[in-house]
Write an enzyme that holds these catalytic residues in place. Sequence first.
Site, PDB file in Angstrom:
ATOM      1  N   HIS A  16       0.866  -1.175   0.000  1.00 53.34           N
ATOM      2  CA  HIS A  16       0.000   0.000   0.000  1.00 53.34           C
ATOM      3  C   HIS A  16       0.902   1.224   0.000  1.00 53.34           C
ATOM      4  CE1 HIS A  16      -3.534  -2.495   1.173  1.00 53.34           C
ATOM      5  NE2 HIS A  16      -2.588  -3.237   1.723  1.00 53.34           N
ATOM      6  N   GLU A 197      -7.233 -12.516   6.003  1.00 51.34           N
ATOM      7  CA  GLU A 197      -6.198 -11.947   6.881  1.00 51.34           C
ATOM      8  C   GLU A 197      -6.731 -12.105   8.309  1.00 51.34           C
ATOM      9  OE1 GLU A 197      -5.742  -7.677   6.555  1.00 51.34           O
ATOM     10  OE2 GLU A 197      -3.800  -7.654   7.582  1.00 51.34           O
ATOM     11  N   ASP A 275       3.442  -5.119   2.551  1.00 52.89           N
ATOM     12  CA  ASP A 275       2.152  -4.548   2.977  1.00 52.89           C
ATOM     13  C   ASP A 275       2.267  -3.045   3.277  1.00 52.89           C
ATOM     14  OD1 ASP A 275      -0.568  -4.743   3.375  1.00 52.89           O
ATOM     15  OD2 ASP A 275      -0.459  -5.800   5.282  1.00 52.89           O
ATOM     16  N   ASP A 276       2.681  -2.718   4.489  1.00 53.86           N
ATOM     17  CA  ASP A 276       2.810  -1.314   4.910  1.00 53.86           C
ATOM     18  C   ASP A 276       4.156  -1.157   5.613  1.00 53.86           C
ATOM     19  OD1 ASP A 276      -0.086  -0.330   4.419  1.00 53.86           O
ATOM     20  OD2 ASP A 276      -0.326  -2.207   5.513  1.00 53.86           O
TER      21      ASP A 276
HETATM   22  N1  HPA Z   1      -5.288  -5.102   5.457  1.00 54.52           N
HETATM   23  C1  HPA Z   1      -6.354  -4.387   5.134  1.00 54.52           C
HETATM   24  N2  HPA Z   1      -6.288  -3.116   4.754  1.00 54.52           N
HETATM   25  C2  HPA Z   1      -5.090  -2.549   4.670  1.00 54.52           C
HETATM   26  C3  HPA Z   1      -3.956  -3.240   4.994  1.00 54.52           C
HETATM   27  C4  HPA Z   1      -4.044  -4.602   5.381  1.00 54.52           C
HETATM   28  O1  HPA Z   1      -3.082  -5.307   5.686  1.00 54.52           O
HETATM   29  N3  HPA Z   1      -2.929  -2.368   4.815  1.00 54.52           N
HETATM   30  C5  HPA Z   1      -3.444  -1.201   4.386  1.00 54.52           C
HETATM   31  N4  HPA Z   1      -4.769  -1.303   4.295  1.00 54.52           N
HETATM   32 ZN    ZN Z   2      -2.605  -5.095   2.594  1.00 48.75          ZN
END
Ligand code: HPA
Ligand code: ZN
Length: 315
Positions: A16, A197, A275-276
């Site tokens: 993201h 997740e 991911d982030d």
């Molecule tokens: N999951 C869901 N939404 C998100 C995530 C994630 O890992 N990272 C940024 N938005």
């Molecule tokens: Zn994500």
Amino acid sequence: MYDWLNALPKAELHLHLEGSLEPELLFALAERNKIALPWNDVEALRSAYAFNNLQEFLDLYYAGADVLRTEQDFYDLTWAYLLKCKAQNVIHTEPFFDPQTHTDRGIPFEVVLRGIKQALVDGEKQLGISHGLILSFLRHLSEEEAFKTFEQAMPFRDAFIAVGLDSSEMGHPPRKFQRVFDKARSEGLLTVAHAGEEGPPEYIWEALDLLKIKRIDHGVRAIEDERLMQRIIDEQIPLTVCPLSNTKLCVFDDMRQHNILQMLERGVKVTVNSDDPAYFGGYVTENFAALHESLGMTKEQAQRLAQNSLDARLV
Ligand code: HPA
Ligand code: ZN
């Protein structure tokens, strides 16, 4: 081992852009845009990065994104990420961006898109990193709002390869977005979605059957459903797994409990992603390194994971 992992050619398929906003850049943009922050300094912000679940992270992630105001801000954010890719031999990336996070604050869609896209185009030319951009809908908002975003995006149709689905998973099943995903596919876009997740295996089934996704983002809870496991193995549906994210958000208590290598050895097409990275303690190489340190991932397994990422590209 770190240097060897760093040098492996790889693709990143779950990133993201807003989650690559490092505290230092966040503070610099706040100053540039004359925004007062609730944290005194970079260290105070970094120490707030302790999460018990996805929602606690999302609250901070959306708060941090508020410093992104101008086309130049989105360019600088994306460029900083691409420099990391270059340093870690990520040769191809398929990042997500969340337009609604910005349009809901009054930032025009085209300001967001132009800044991101220009940096990605420059990254191809100057750094040799190819890309495919994914527009992600926020699943805690309504499908009607997703449709509005989609309409704003259509004048820029060629800037994207796919649509995705992110944000708070529990209580927001993929079926909520079936019609807008149908519409996106009718425009020739591919589809992906975060599923499994925090959410149950049923959400992964829905994403496959109703949203017709080409890849599952996260998907680690697939392991709870043997019939689903068989399907993703048989059909070689890629999973974009994010090990540091999963431990930081308590999807697994400890990296030693992570199931990615178990899945790999069962023949699931798993990939490693960050991911982030600004919030979870590292970029792709740090995610690979964590698997080596905590799970004893071998070089041969790392090579298969990296090859999977190249094979699972949408473009
Ligand atoms: N999951 C869901 N939404 C998100 C995530 C994630 O890992 N990272 C940024 N938005
Ligand atoms: Zn994500």
